[in-house]
Scaffold this motif. Structure first.
Motif, mmCIF file in Angstrom:
data_model
loop_
_atom_site.group_PDB
_atom_site.id
_atom_site.type_symbol
_atom_site.label_atom_id
_atom_site.label_comp_id
_atom_site.label_asym_id
_atom_site.label_seq_id
_atom_site.Cartn_x
_atom_site.Cartn_y
_atom_site.Cartn_z
ATOM 1 N N LEU A 35 34.348 19.872 29.485
ATOM 2 C CA LEU A 35 35.499 20.020 28.594
ATOM 3 C C LEU A 35 35.601 18.815 27.665
ATOM 4 O O LEU A 35 35.207 17.703 28.040
ATOM 5 N N PRO A 36 36.143 19.002 26.474
ATOM 6 C CA PRO A 36 36.302 17.877 25.554
ATOM 7 C C PRO A 36 37.235 16.802 26.117
ATOM 8 O O PRO A 36 38.180 17.106 26.848
ATOM 9 N N MET A 37 36.970 15.566 25.739
ATOM 10 C CA MET A 37 37.874 14.469 26.076
ATOM 11 C C MET A 37 39.218 14.655 25.380
ATOM 12 O O MET A 37 39.288 15.248 24.297
ATOM 13 N N THR A 38 40.251 14.118 25.980
ATOM 14 C CA THR A 38 41.595 14.180 25.380
ATOM 15 C C THR A 38 42.229 12.792 25.432
ATOM 16 O O THR A 38 43.177 12.542 26.173
ATOM 17 N N PRO A 39 41.723 11.864 24.637
ATOM 18 C CA PRO A 39 42.222 10.483 24.712
ATOM 19 C C PRO A 39 43.659 10.371 24.224
ATOM 20 O O PRO A 39 44.092 11.099 23.328
ATOM 21 N N PHE A 40 44.390 9.464 24.830
ATOM 22 C CA PHE A 40 45.753 9.133 24.386
ATOM 23 C C PHE A 40 45.660 8.565 22.961
ATOM 24 O O PHE A 40 44.751 7.801 22.659
ATOM 25 N N ASN A 46 49.578 17.408 20.203
ATOM 26 C CA ASN A 46 48.866 18.677 20.074
ATOM 27 C C ASN A 46 48.854 19.398 21.417
ATOM 28 O O ASN A 46 48.377 18.864 22.408
ATOM 29 N N LYS A 47 49.367 20.640 21.429
ATOM 30 C CA LYS A 47 49.462 21.397 22.678
ATOM 31 C C LYS A 47 48.092 21.695 23.272
ATOM 32 O O LYS A 47 47.913 21.658 24.497
ATOM 33 N N SER A 48 47.113 22.008 22.425
ATOM 34 C CA SER A 48 45.787 22.322 22.962
ATOM 35 C C SER A 48 45.200 21.130 23.700
ATOM 36 O O SER A 48 44.549 21.288 24.741
ATOM 37 N N TYR A 49 45.455 19.906 23.185
ATOM 38 C CA TYR A 49 44.985 18.713 23.889
ATOM 39 C C TYR A 49 45.764 18.507 25.184
ATOM 40 O O TYR A 49 45.211 18.062 26.199
ATOM 41 N N ARG A 50 47.058 18.799 25.162
ATOM 42 C CA ARG A 50 47.843 18.682 26.402
ATOM 43 C C ARG A 50 47.316 19.645 27.467
ATOM 44 O O ARG A 50 47.205 19.293 28.637
ATOM 45 N N ASP A 51 46.988 20.859 27.037
ATOM 46 C CA ASP A 51 46.457 21.837 27.986
ATOM 47 C C ASP A 51 45.125 21.379 28.560
ATOM 48 O O ASP A 51 44.876 21.495 29.765
ATOM 49 N N LEU A 52 44.257 20.868 27.700
ATOM 50 C CA LEU A 52 42.965 20.375 28.177
ATOM 51 C C LEU A 52 43.136 19.198 29.132
ATOM 52 O O LEU A 52 42.458 19.109 30.165
ATOM 53 N N ALA A 53 44.039 18.302 28.792
ATOM 54 C CA ALA A 53 44.254 17.124 29.632
ATOM 55 C C ALA A 53 44.763 17.499 31.011
ATOM 56 O O ALA A 53 44.533 16.784 31.992
ATOM 57 N N ALA A 54 45.457 18.635 31.104
ATOM 58 C CA ALA A 54 46.029 19.062 32.380
ATOM 59 C C ALA A 54 45.005 19.688 33.315
ATOM 60 O O ALA A 54 45.289 19.889 34.502
#
Length: 412
Positions: A35-40, A46-54
């Motif tokens: 999965l793509p990284m989701t750096p702070f 961005n909701k899509s990044y929040r979903d990925l981070a979860a």
């Protein structure tokens, strides 16, 4: 790249179905979905990044682990030619650890770039006795080669480097052969997707739900779309065709949009501007196991995409016996024939959508004939069980084994 996870349970259901069928056929399969990284601070905005981070680094999928190493990727496919190398560095240690406890025989990558490229590199640098197989979908054979010349070369070299290539559409296979000047022909095969006939059969409770929907909408002719609400799925043309048909007197037409909205306020604005509040029903996203309820409810199913590989909903809609309309794109024409199992129309044509819908609204006998022939076609030729058997033959060919031995497969 594609597999259902906790935050996106409908992503890559076709890979999940294949995995389950392979396990039922005797293969031992482990799944890695980078999965793509989701750096702070990206998740804050961005909701899509929040979903990925979860999504956790490892998930349980019916008693089996799914691994989610994180790799660097940039928005809008920037530097996409480097993503394969970034993904390789992200997964190599995890893959090496898995191999130490479970020495797999095959890496089966779903996409030729970046995943297939990564699999080739893992074999070449870490597992010289492991075979690599790619399954080539629309995105990696149509989209990725056109990002830039370097991406095209990555795709071409990845195809050349695989031990075997499986294409889910005839169009994709023709492109793959063209990209490689036919070099991959001897180790390539067309094996398309299918349907899980057990899962897409209705239980008594589900039949009651279908009956309840039909009762609620008994006075309308119910056209159902299932998919992401995106421009590439032909949603804008579908809305225009619906508006035109209602204006022409087809006042009992009702359109149900089943899927996650990726068009912002477009649908709401269009419906309001054209007085379609009582015509268009936005159902929203539903779990994959409930898609069959909407398909079985449908008077007709439609998928007017501009471009596809071989969409899973094609097999599902035909199997449940929904009279169907599809645009002749990707592998759609490889599966069914126009006027036989479905109506096949050109993409991006409002007029063609209108004509196809009107044809089925005016011809109940044709609807019944399409439904019966579509169901028969899928049962006999396009199930996940048949897909698994075809893949087992490829695995056996790669490993030079008899049919009795179980295969150990790592899906990436």
């Amino acid at each position: 790249m594609w597999y259902p996870n906790r935050q996106n349970p409908v992503s890559g259901t076709f890979v999940h179905e294949q995995v389950e069928s392979l396990r039922q056929a005797g293969s031992d399969v482990r799944v890695m979905q980078p999965l793509p990284m989701t750096p702070f601070p990206l998740p804050l905005f961005n909701k899509s990044y929040r979903d990925l981070a979860a999504v956790p680094d490892e998930e349980d999928d019916a008693g089996h682990s799914v691994y989610h190493p994180r790799y660097l990727t940039l928005p809008e496919h920037r530097l996409f030619e480097r993503v394969g190398d970034w993904m390789f560095h992200a997964i190599r240690d995890r893959l090496q650890s898995i191999y130490q406890h479970w020495p797999f025989d095959i890496i089966h990558a779903h996409s030729t770039y970046p995943c297939g490229y990564v699999a080739n590199r893992c074999r070449d640098e870490m597992f010289p006795h492991v075979k690599v197989m790619h399954t080539i979908h629309r995105t990696c054979i149509i989209d990725a080669p056109n990002y830039n010349r370097a991406c095209f070369e990555k795709v071409r070299d990845s195809l050349d480097g695989a031990d075997f290539n499986v294409f889910v559409s005839g169009e994709g296979m023709r492109l793959g052969l063209d990209y490689t000047a036919d070099r991959i022909g001897p180790f390539s095969r067309y094996i398309t997707n299918g349907v899980n006939t057990e899962k897409f059969s209705l239980s008594c409770a589900e039949r009651q739900e279908v009956d309840a929907l039909k009762s609620t909408y008994s006075k309308s002719w119910n056209l159902v779309f299932v998919g992401y609400l995106k421009e590439i799925k032909g949603v804008k043309e579908l809305l225009t065709a619906t508006r035109n048909l209602v204006a022409q007197g087809y006042i009992n037409l009702r359109l149900f949009l089943v899927g996650e909205n990726h068009l912002g306020s477009y649908v709401d604005d269009y419906v309001a501007a054209n007085g379609l509040q009582n015509v268009v029903v936005q159902v929203g996203a539903v779990p994959h196991q409930r898609v069959k309820i909407w398909m079985r409810f449908a008077s007709t199913f439609i998928l007017p995409s501009h471009s596809e590989g071989t969409p899973t909903v094609l097999f599902e809609a035909l199997f449940v016996g929904a009279p169907s309309i599809f645009t002749r794109v990707g592998g759609v024409g490889d599966v069914g024939s126009d006027q036989q199992e479905a109506l096949l129309i050109p993409p991006r044509s409002v007029a063609a959508i209108e004509q196809a819908i009107a044809t089925l609204m005016n011809d109940p006998l044709l609807c019944r004939e399409l439904a019966a022939r579509g169901n028969e076609l899928i049962k006999n030729k396009f199930t996940w069980a048949l897909n698994a058997q075809a893949h087992l033959h490829v695995y056996q060919r790669l490993l030079g084994l008899g049919f009795a031995r179980r295969k150990d497969v790592e899906l990436a």
